[in-house]
Design a protein around this motif. Structure first.
Motif, mmCIF file in Angstrom:
data_model
loop_
_atom_site.group_PDB
_atom_site.id
_atom_site.type_symbol
_atom_site.label_atom_id
_atom_site.label_comp_id
_atom_site.label_asym_id
_atom_site.label_seq_id
_atom_site.Cartn_x
_atom_site.Cartn_y
_atom_site.Cartn_z
ATOM 1 N N SER A 241 0.825 -1.216 0.000
ATOM 2 C CA SER A 241 0.000 0.000 0.000
ATOM 3 C C SER A 241 0.852 1.257 0.000
ATOM 4 C CB SER A 241 -0.950 -0.004 1.201
ATOM 5 O OG SER A 241 -0.227 0.121 2.417
ATOM 6 N N GLU A 242 2.079 1.140 0.516
ATOM 7 C CA GLU A 242 3.002 2.286 0.508
ATOM 8 C C GLU A 242 3.713 2.446 -0.830
ATOM 9 O OE1 GLU A 242 5.594 1.383 3.732
ATOM 10 O OE2 GLU A 242 4.020 1.604 5.259
ATOM 11 N N GLY A 243 3.456 1.526 -1.772
ATOM 12 C CA GLY A 243 4.042 1.619 -3.104
ATOM 13 C C GLY A 243 5.450 1.086 -3.210
ATOM 14 N N LEU A 244 5.851 0.229 -2.260
ATOM 15 C CA LEU A 244 7.224 -0.276 -2.269
ATOM 16 C C LEU A 244 7.484 -1.184 -3.470
ATOM 17 C CD1 LEU A 244 9.672 0.001 -0.251
ATOM 18 C CD2 LEU A 244 9.152 -2.346 0.411
ATOM 19 N N ALA A 245 6.477 -1.943 -3.892
ATOM 20 C CA ALA A 245 6.629 -2.873 -5.007
ATOM 21 C C ALA A 245 5.276 -3.050 -5.699
ATOM 22 C CB ALA A 245 7.145 -4.227 -4.512
ATOM 23 N N PRO A 246 5.273 -3.407 -6.980
ATOM 24 C CA PRO A 246 4.017 -3.569 -7.706
ATOM 25 C C PRO A 246 3.337 -4.913 -7.492
ATOM 26 C CG PRO A 246 5.860 -3.897 -9.195
ATOM 27 C CD PRO A 246 6.446 -3.488 -7.876
ATOM 28 N N ARG A 247 3.998 -5.826 -6.809
ATOM 29 C CA ARG A 247 3.413 -7.153 -6.616
ATOM 30 C C ARG A 247 3.845 -7.726 -5.272
ATOM 31 N NH1 ARG A 247 7.336 -7.634 -10.355
ATOM 32 N NH2 ARG A 247 5.924 -7.837 -12.127
ATOM 33 N N ILE A 248 3.014 -8.633 -4.761
ATOM 34 C CA ILE A 248 3.369 -9.442 -3.591
ATOM 35 C C ILE A 248 3.425 -10.884 -4.050
ATOM 36 C CG2 ILE A 248 2.699 -10.212 -1.278
ATOM 37 C CD1 ILE A 248 1.194 -7.615 -0.900
ATOM 38 N N VAL A 249 4.478 -11.575 -3.678
ATOM 39 C CA VAL A 249 4.625 -12.995 -4.006
ATOM 40 C C VAL A 249 4.451 -13.794 -2.726
ATOM 41 C CG1 VAL A 249 6.136 -14.776 -4.938
ATOM 42 C CG2 VAL A 249 6.188 -12.469 -5.911
ATOM 43 N N THR A 250 3.485 -14.712 -2.730
ATOM 44 C CA THR A 250 3.274 -15.595 -1.583
ATOM 45 C C THR A 250 3.871 -16.958 -1.912
ATOM 46 O OG1 THR A 250 1.096 -16.343 -2.360
ATOM 47 C CG2 THR A 250 1.166 -14.392 -0.945
ATOM 48 N N VAL A 251 4.475 -17.587 -0.925
ATOM 49 C CA VAL A 251 5.187 -18.840 -1.185
ATOM 50 C C VAL A 251 4.772 -19.906 -0.173
ATOM 51 C CG1 VAL A 251 7.163 -17.533 -2.060
ATOM 52 C CG2 VAL A 251 7.168 -18.333 0.291
ATOM 53 N N GLY A 252 5.116 -21.138 -0.507
ATOM 54 C CA GLY A 252 4.918 -22.241 0.429
ATOM 55 C C GLY A 252 3.988 -23.306 -0.104
ATOM 56 N N GLY A 253 4.410 -24.560 0.053
ATOM 57 C CA GLY A 253 3.610 -25.689 -0.375
ATOM 58 C C GLY A 253 2.658 -26.146 0.711
ATOM 59 N N SER A 254 2.393 -27.443 0.717
ATOM 60 C CA SER A 254 1.444 -28.007 1.682
ATOM 61 C C SER A 254 2.028 -29.255 2.311
ATOM 62 C CB SER A 254 0.117 -28.351 0.994
ATOM 63 O OG SER A 254 0.330 -29.295 -0.046
ATOM 64 N N GLN A 255 1.482 -29.613 3.462
ATOM 65 C CA GLN A 255 1.837 -30.858 4.137
ATOM 66 C C GLN A 255 0.814 -31.929 3.752
ATOM 67 O OE1 GLN A 255 4.628 -30.946 5.797
ATOM 68 N NE2 GLN A 255 5.003 -28.742 5.835
ATOM 69 N N ASN A 256 1.141 -33.168 4.050
ATOM 70 C CA ASN A 256 0.223 -34.265 3.755
ATOM 71 C C ASN A 256 -1.124 -34.023 4.423
ATOM 72 O OD1 ASN A 256 2.120 -35.646 2.248
ATOM 73 N ND2 ASN A 256 2.902 -36.803 4.005
ATOM 74 N N GLY A 257 -2.186 -34.122 3.645
ATOM 75 C CA GLY A 257 -3.529 -33.952 4.186
ATOM 76 C C GLY A 257 -4.061 -32.541 4.100
ATOM 77 N N ASP A 258 -3.213 -31.560 3.747
ATOM 78 C CA ASP A 258 -3.667 -30.178 3.638
ATOM 79 C C ASP A 258 -4.516 -29.983 2.382
ATOM 80 O OD1 ASP A 258 -2.381 -29.467 5.929
ATOM 81 O OD2 ASP A 258 -0.712 -28.434 4.957
ATOM 82 N N ARG A 259 -5.546 -29.193 2.507
ATOM 83 C CA ARG A 259 -6.377 -28.838 1.360
ATOM 84 C C ARG A 259 -5.853 -27.588 0.660
ATOM 85 N NH1 ARG A 259 -11.992 -27.757 3.529
ATOM 86 N NH2 ARG A 259 -12.377 -27.326 1.322
ATOM 87 N N TYR A 260 -5.085 -26.798 1.372
ATOM 88 C CA TYR A 260 -4.545 -25.554 0.832
ATOM 89 C C TYR A 260 -3.034 -25.549 0.987
ATOM 90 C CZ TYR A 260 -9.359 -23.798 1.298
ATOM 91 O OH TYR A 260 -10.711 -23.637 1.209
ATOM 92 N N ARG B 126 -7.911 -8.556 2.549
ATOM 93 C CA ARG B 126 -7.475 -7.307 3.174
ATOM 94 C C ARG B 126 -7.364 -6.163 2.170
ATOM 95 N NH1 ARG B 126 -5.811 -7.420 8.355
ATOM 96 N NH2 ARG B 126 -4.608 -5.496 8.054
ATOM 97 N N GLY B 127 -7.807 -6.386 0.947
ATOM 98 C CA GLY B 127 -7.883 -5.296 -0.015
ATOM 99 C C GLY B 127 -6.777 -5.220 -1.035
ATOM 100 N N VAL B 128 -5.839 -6.162 -1.034
ATOM 101 C CA VAL B 128 -4.802 -6.167 -2.065
ATOM 102 C C VAL B 128 -5.418 -6.691 -3.358
ATOM 103 C CG1 VAL B 128 -2.552 -7.077 -2.745
ATOM 104 C CG2 VAL B 128 -3.010 -6.551 -0.341
ATOM 105 N N PRO B 129 -5.269 -6.001 -4.477
ATOM 106 C CA PRO B 129 -5.853 -6.468 -5.741
ATOM 107 C C PRO B 129 -5.359 -7.874 -6.107
ATOM 108 C CG PRO B 129 -5.055 -4.220 -5.955
ATOM 109 C CD PRO B 129 -4.563 -4.711 -4.635
ATOM 110 N N ALA B 130 -6.275 -8.685 -6.609
ATOM 111 C CA ALA B 130 -5.926 -10.065 -6.944
ATOM 112 C C ALA B 130 -4.819 -10.134 -7.986
ATOM 113 C CB ALA B 130 -7.162 -10.810 -7.438
ATOM 114 N N ASN B 131 -4.820 -9.175 -8.942
ATOM 115 C CA ASN B 131 -3.799 -9.214 -9.988
ATOM 116 C C ASN B 131 -2.435 -8.729 -9.505
ATOM 117 O OD1 ASN B 131 -4.243 -6.471 -9.755
ATOM 118 N ND2 ASN B 131 -4.983 -6.184 -11.855
ATOM 119 N N ALA B 132 -2.358 -8.296 -8.241
ATOM 120 C CA ALA B 132 -1.077 -7.870 -7.671
ATOM 121 C C ALA B 132 -0.457 -8.957 -6.795
ATOM 122 C CB ALA B 132 -1.249 -6.595 -6.866
ATOM 123 N N VAL B 133 -1.121 -10.115 -6.700
ATOM 124 C CA VAL B 133 -0.615 -11.204 -5.857
ATOM 125 C C VAL B 133 -0.235 -12.388 -6.735
ATOM 126 C CG1 VAL B 133 -1.071 -12.733 -3.911
ATOM 127 C CG2 VAL B 133 -2.143 -10.469 -4.000
#
Length: 236
Positions: free
Chosen positions: A100-119, A132-139
């Motif tokens: 929101s402060e304009g530091l970067a044009p995108r946020i990258v989320t990382v991380g896999g799943s453990q056995n049995g996880d749905r997400y 929380r209001g971050v545009p979907a195309n920015a993630v």
């Protein structure tokens, strides 16, 4: 017949002959065999290396060197049925603030799943940011890796594919040095902006425990360039 000489009052008594050389400690060290000396020297070196590494972990944890970059990368932690854990949520809130402060044009989320996880951690993080209001195309999601190294290597691949190379890493303070080291080894030009909230920074005891943990994890990585198994840990 010789006449005995009289010692003048106040004159110093004759000095005793000097026996041995150096201090008592030096004499004891000379009595030690070479194997013992080498062992003591090795132990002192180990203590110095561990102490210096712990100091570096603590110093980098206190620094927020955020600057404009191509992406804010949020390192993963546990999620429960799509809901980020308290540790992960604190990282995501900080990343949203940086975006929101304009530091970067995108946020990258990382991380896999453990056995049995749905997400995956990346999916749970993306959904949380969008709520929380971050545009979907920015993630961007990188749903790979159950440890910091594998996740950052996957981010480096994405960066190469998309033509960007600079990143601000968001994690917990004590994780910052190891994450930055791994990111730079993977080819990213990376800086750190640690979160100042969440369970990990609440008490002195918790902080000391994570400094101890990260010191060992960083030394292991620097020796082997392999990840620490974090399958049962909340911290990636």
């Amino acid at each position: 017949m010789s006449v005995p000489t009289r010692r003048r009052r106040g004159a110093d008594p004759p000095s005793e002959p000097v026996r041995g050389r150096g201090t008592p400690d030096a004499a004891r060290m000379r009595r030690l065999g070479w194997p013992t000396r080498i062992l003591i020297g090795g132990l002192l070196m180990v203590v110095a290396v561990v102490g210096t590494t712990a100091l570096r972990v603590w110093q980098v944890a206190r620094i927020d060197d955020q600057q404009p970059a191509d992406a804010v990368v949020v390192l993963g932690a546990a999620q429960y049925n799509g809901e980020p854990s308290a540790i992960l949520a604190s990282r995501l809130r900080h990343a949203a603030d940086l975006y929101s402060e304009g530091l970067a044009p995108r946020i990258v989320t990382v991380g896999g799943s453990q056995n049995g996880d749905r997400y995956t951690e990346a999916e749970a993080s993306r959904d949380y940011l969008i709520r929380r209001g971050v545009p979907a195309n920015a993630v961007e999601m990188v749903p790979e890796g159950t440890d910091t190294l594998r996740s950052l290597e996957a981010v480096a691949v994405l960066a190469e594919q998309q033509g960007w190379e600079t990143a601000v890493l968001v994690s917990d303070p004590w994780h910052s040095l190891r994450a930055r080291t791994m990111a730079r080894d993977a080819g990213l030009d990376a800086w750190t902006s640690p979160t100042r909230s969440g369970p990990i920074v609440q008490t002195r005891e918790t902080q000391l425990r994570y400094i101890y943990r990260e010191t060992g994890a960083l030394l292991f990585y620097e020796l082997t360039h392999a990840p620490v198994d974090t399958a049962t840990s909340e911290v990636g």
